[in-house]
Scaffold this motif. Sequence first.
Motif, PDB file in Angstrom:
ATOM      1  N   LYS A   6      82.200 -42.604  11.531  1.00 12.06           N
ATOM      2  CA  LYS A   6      81.118 -43.270  10.804  1.00 12.06           C
ATOM      3  C   LYS A   6      81.484 -43.363   9.323  1.00 12.06           C
ATOM      4  O   LYS A   6      81.712 -42.347   8.669  1.00 12.06           O
ATOM      5  CB  LYS A   6      79.801 -42.534  11.017  1.00 12.06           C
ATOM      6  CG  LYS A   6      79.342 -42.652  12.456  1.00 12.06           C
ATOM      7  CD  LYS A   6      77.901 -42.339  12.759  1.00 12.06           C
ATOM      8  CE  LYS A   6      77.277 -41.160  12.163  1.00 12.06           C
ATOM      9  NZ  LYS A   6      75.951 -40.858  12.708  1.00 12.06           N
ATOM     10  N   ASP A  29      86.677 -55.382  13.871  1.00  9.51           N
ATOM     11  CA  ASP A  29      86.017 -55.803  15.113  1.00  9.51           C
ATOM     12  C   ASP A  29      85.164 -54.672  15.681  1.00  9.51           C
ATOM     13  O   ASP A  29      85.268 -54.277  16.843  1.00  9.51           O
ATOM     14  CB  ASP A  29      87.042 -56.281  16.156  1.00  9.51           C
ATOM     15  CG  ASP A  29      86.374 -57.003  17.328  1.00  9.51           C
ATOM     16  OD1 ASP A  29      85.266 -57.552  17.133  1.00  9.51           O
ATOM     17  OD2 ASP A  29      86.944 -56.982  18.430  1.00  9.51           O
ATOM     18  N   GLU A  30      84.318 -54.148  14.818  1.00 13.47           N
ATOM     19  CA  GLU A  30      83.414 -53.045  15.161  1.00 13.47           C
ATOM     20  C   GLU A  30      82.013 -53.384  14.641  1.00 13.47           C
ATOM     21  O   GLU A  30      81.861 -54.245  13.778  1.00 13.47           O
ATOM     22  CB  GLU A  30      83.892 -51.740  14.509  1.00 13.47           C
ATOM     23  CG  GLU A  30      85.188 -51.194  15.083  1.00 13.47           C
ATOM     24  CD  GLU A  30      85.016 -50.486  16.419  1.00 13.47           C
ATOM     25  OE1 GLU A  30      83.900 -50.481  16.992  1.00 13.47           O
ATOM     26  OE2 GLU A  30      86.018 -49.925  16.896  1.00 13.47           O
ATOM     27  N   PRO A  31      80.985 -52.706  15.136  1.00 10.98           N
ATOM     28  CA  PRO A  31      79.627 -52.981  14.655  1.00 10.98           C
ATOM     29  C   PRO A  31      79.355 -52.396  13.275  1.00 10.98           C
ATOM     30  O   PRO A  31      80.048 -51.492  12.826  1.00 10.98           O
ATOM     31  CB  PRO A  31      78.739 -52.318  15.705  1.00 10.98           C
ATOM     32  CG  PRO A  31      79.582 -51.305  16.372  1.00 10.98           C
ATOM     33  CD  PRO A  31      81.009 -51.755  16.240  1.00 10.98           C
ATOM     34  N   GLU A  66      71.737 -46.320  17.928  1.00 12.13           N
ATOM     35  CA  GLU A  66      71.889 -47.392  18.917  1.00 12.13           C
ATOM     36  C   GLU A  66      73.237 -48.094  18.758  1.00 12.13           C
ATOM     37  O   GLU A  66      73.959 -48.320  19.731  1.00 12.13           O
ATOM     38  CB  GLU A  66      70.751 -48.397  18.750  1.00 12.13           C
ATOM     39  CG  GLU A  66      70.864 -49.621  19.632  1.00 12.13           C
ATOM     40  CD  GLU A  66      69.828 -50.670  19.263  1.00 12.13           C
ATOM     41  OE1 GLU A  66      70.146 -51.873  19.401  1.00 12.13           O
ATOM     42  OE2 GLU A  66      68.711 -50.311  18.843  1.00 12.13           O
ATOM     43  N   LEU A  67      73.591 -48.431  17.536  1.00 11.46           N
ATOM     44  CA  LEU A  67      74.842 -49.155  17.300  1.00 11.46           C
ATOM     45  C   LEU A  67      76.071 -48.266  17.462  1.00 11.46           C
ATOM     46  O   LEU A  67      77.154 -48.762  17.789  1.00 11.46           O
ATOM     47  CB  LEU A  67      74.812 -49.841  15.937  1.00 11.46           C
ATOM     48  CG  LEU A  67      73.841 -51.027  15.896  1.00 11.46           C
ATOM     49  CD1 LEU A  67      73.598 -51.497  14.469  1.00 11.46           C
ATOM     50  CD2 LEU A  67      74.345 -52.169  16.762  1.00 11.46           C
ATOM     51  N   GLN A  69      76.563 -46.407  19.864  1.00  9.46           N
ATOM     52  CA  GLN A  69      76.895 -46.513  21.288  1.00  9.46           C
ATOM     53  C   GLN A  69      77.800 -47.717  21.570  1.00  9.46           C
ATOM     54  O   GLN A  69      78.491 -47.753  22.577  1.00  9.46           O
ATOM     55  CB  GLN A  69      75.617 -46.636  22.129  1.00  9.46           C
ATOM     56  CG  GLN A  69      74.685 -45.453  22.015  1.00  9.46           C
ATOM     57  CD  GLN A  69      75.327 -44.149  22.456  1.00  9.46           C
ATOM     58  OE1 GLN A  69      75.967 -44.086  23.491  1.00  9.46           O
ATOM     59  NE2 GLN A  69      75.162 -43.110  21.658  1.00  9.46           N
ATOM     60  N   LYS A  70      77.776 -48.700  20.677  1.00  9.19           N
ATOM     61  CA  LYS A  70      78.569 -49.921  20.867  1.00  9.19           C
ATOM     62  C   LYS A  70      79.910 -49.870  20.136  1.00  9.19           C
ATOM     63  O   LYS A  70      80.749 -50.737  20.330  1.00  9.19           O
ATOM     64  CB  LYS A  70      77.773 -51.134  20.381  1.00  9.19           C
ATOM     65  CG  LYS A  70      76.489 -51.331  21.148  1.00  9.19           C
ATOM     66  CD  LYS A  70      75.669 -52.462  20.600  1.00  9.19           C
ATOM     67  CE  LYS A  70      74.366 -52.569  21.399  1.00  9.19           C
ATOM     68  NZ  LYS A  70      73.513 -53.624  20.903  1.00  9.19           N
ATOM     69  N   ALA A  71      80.091 -48.873  19.291  1.00  8.62           N
ATOM     70  CA  ALA A  71      81.310 -48.759  18.485  1.00  8.62           C
ATOM     71  C   ALA A  71      82.420 -48.084  19.289  1.00  8.62           C
ATOM     72  O   ALA A  71      82.159 -47.184  20.081  1.00  8.62           O
ATOM     73  CB  ALA A  71      81.029 -47.966  17.216  1.00  8.62           C
ATOM     74  N   GLN A  72      83.629 -48.527  19.060  1.00 10.74           N
ATOM     75  CA  GLN A  72      84.791 -47.919  19.703  1.00 10.74           C
ATOM     76  C   GLN A  72      85.458 -46.909  18.764  1.00 10.74           C
ATOM     77  O   GLN A  72      85.546 -45.744  19.065  1.00 10.74           O
ATOM     78  CB  GLN A  72      85.805 -49.002  20.106  1.00 10.74           C
ATOM     79  CG  GLN A  72      85.268 -49.976  21.121  1.00 10.74           C
ATOM     80  CD  GLN A  72      84.900 -49.302  22.424  1.00 10.74           C
ATOM     81  OE1 GLN A  72      85.681 -48.551  22.980  1.00 10.74           O
ATOM     82  NE2 GLN A  72      83.695 -49.545  22.909  1.00 10.74           N
ATOM     83  N   LEU A  75      82.092 -47.104  12.997  1.00 10.03           N
ATOM     84  CA  LEU A  75      80.758 -47.646  12.791  1.00 10.03           C
ATOM     85  C   LEU A  75      80.545 -47.694  11.282  1.00 10.03           C
ATOM     86  O   LEU A  75      80.683 -46.677  10.601  1.00 10.03           O
ATOM     87  CB  LEU A  75      79.685 -46.771  13.442  1.00 10.03           C
ATOM     88  CG  LEU A  75      78.256 -47.273  13.270  1.00 10.03           C
ATOM     89  CD1 LEU A  75      78.044 -48.589  14.013  1.00 10.03           C
ATOM     90  CD2 LEU A  75      77.256 -46.225  13.755  1.00 10.03           C
TER      91      LEU A  75
END
Length: 176
Positions: A6, A29-31, A66-67, A69-72, A75
């Motif tokens: 993070k 290419d991450e949130p 929440e976001l 959870q979408k990050a590889q 974030l």
Amino acid sequence: MQIPRKILILGPESTGKSTLASDLAVHFDEPWVPEFAREYLSLLDREYEYHDLLQIAKGQVALEDELAQKAQKFLFCDTDLRVIQVWSEHKYGEVHEWVKTELDQRVYDMILLTDIDLPWEPDPLREHPDPEMRQHFLNLYFEMAAQSGIPWEKISGNRSARLEKSIDLIESHFSQ
């Protein structure tokens, strides 16, 4: 499952935090986590009050979780509870206990502190355009970053310089 690193983008109003967070998200290419307060305040049909800061804080944390959870790998967080703490202390002279507790528990891997060297951009949600107040808030965030125990850097310059420096810092720090 790998936990994303993070990266907190921290700084006073109108210092390019959202732009930098968005640009980094595109590059890697991450949130990125936008500032929940913008959405909350734009829907409010009155001046915000002390109790609104707790709702904003809870919304920011929920959006970040929440976001995440979408990050590889990364974030990018446009803000965090430090901003709620600073605004709450500045405007109301107090900070809700939930904010303090949550702030102590949330972990970031790097802080990018945005400088006040960009020109002020008027916005109905912004409150302190005068240079003295911008410096005042920058000093507060500088202290917070320095005392956080988290690796941090001050990010200055135009949009492309900020992005380039941030990418270099992130890549060099997390290449191990």
